[in-house]
Design a protein around this motif. Structure first.
Motif, mmCIF file in Angstrom:
data_model
loop_
_atom_site.group_PDB
_atom_site.id
_atom_site.type_symbol
_atom_site.label_atom_id
_atom_site.label_comp_id
_atom_site.label_asym_id
_atom_site.label_seq_id
_atom_site.Cartn_x
_atom_site.Cartn_y
_atom_site.Cartn_z
ATOM 1 N N ALA A 17 -35.285 -28.170 -22.709
ATOM 2 C CA ALA A 17 -36.004 -26.991 -23.187
ATOM 3 C C ALA A 17 -36.378 -27.277 -24.637
ATOM 4 O O ALA A 17 -36.023 -28.319 -25.190
ATOM 5 N N THR A 74 -35.217 -25.910 -27.229
ATOM 6 C CA THR A 74 -33.973 -25.967 -28.001
ATOM 7 C C THR A 74 -32.799 -26.008 -27.026
ATOM 8 O O THR A 74 -32.922 -25.611 -25.860
ATOM 9 N N TRP A 91 -30.237 -24.106 -27.136
ATOM 10 C CA TRP A 91 -29.874 -22.738 -26.787
ATOM 11 C C TRP A 91 -30.730 -22.240 -25.625
ATOM 12 O O TRP A 91 -30.219 -21.640 -24.678
ATOM 13 N N GLU A 92 -32.024 -22.514 -25.682
ATOM 14 C CA GLU A 92 -32.905 -22.101 -24.590
ATOM 15 C C GLU A 92 -32.560 -22.833 -23.297
ATOM 16 O O GLU A 92 -32.776 -22.299 -22.200
#
Length: 222
Positions: A149, A151, A153-154
């Motif tokens: 992704a 990032t 986190w994503e």
């Protein structure tokens, strides 16, 4: 406990990462271009100055991850030279012309180096990344990825799935715009073996030992 790796491009940055308590550094040249192969002199200097693990990128061009025969010869030569300096491991990735992971070349680099190879974020732009991971079982021990992704986190839910599916074969290292404010939760949600931090360890345009200490402390609370 989740380990912390810092992306560095200079000797002072590597020293700051070690002073801050990082478990390892990924050493490259010119992060603005995604990280290229550093000089042997820099690798030697870093190995002399720090006692933590040192993983070194082998990437001769930022054009893409599809390499010409001449570039492959250079990659294999660089892999042997860097491995001879007794680094912890190399960091490498490659694509076929169809955009899938170039498994044969990754295997050749690992064999040439005789050192553990980390598959870098070429995985995140590859077609059929899970098929590539299946084919790399037994070839490499470590995978640096955002999920894939924009990032980490994503990409946290895919990271979790990959850890569950492939975690017995690879150490997954989360990478991609990891910040202090979410590193602990990211590690907890994903179950990754480590987190790889670049600009999130910076203050004043370079790696800062105190910021690294904060990242280490956050992971320790996970």
């Amino acid at each position: 406990m989740t380990t912390l790796e810092i992306a560095v491009t200079t000797l002072p940055e590597a020293i700051a990462a070690a002073q801050g308590g990082a478990d390892s550094v990924e050493l490259s040249y010119d992060l603005r271009r995604g990280g290229l192969t550093p000089s042997l002199d820099l690798v030697t200097q870093v190995l002399t100055a720090v006692e933590i693990d040192v993983h070194v990128i082998v990437r001769p061009t930022d054009r893409d991850f599809v390499y010409t025969p001449a570039e492959i010869d250079l990659i294999l030569h660089q892999a042997r030279e860097i491995a001879a300096l007794d680094v912890t491991g190399l960091v490498f990735g490659a694509h076929t012309s169809a955009g899938t992971l170039e498994i044969d070349l990754i295997r050749r680099v690992a064999e040439a180096a005789g050192k553990p190879v980390t598959l870098h974020r070429a995985l995140d732009s590859a077609a059929s990344p899970e098929d590539g991971l299946r084919q790399l079982i037994g070839v490499i021990p470590r995978v640096l990825t955002s999920g894939p992704a924009a990032t980490a986190w994503e990409g946290r839910h895919t990271l979790r799935r990959w850890v569950d599916q492939f975690g017995q074969h690879f150490d997954f290292i989360a990478a991609g715009t990891i910040r202090l404010e979410h590193i602990a939760e990211l590690a907890q949600v994903t179950g990754v073996s480590g987190c790889h931090v670049g600009s999130g360890a910076y203050r004043g345009g370079q790696v800062d030992a105190e910021q690294v200490q904060r990242l280490v402390a956050a992971l320790a609370r996970n």
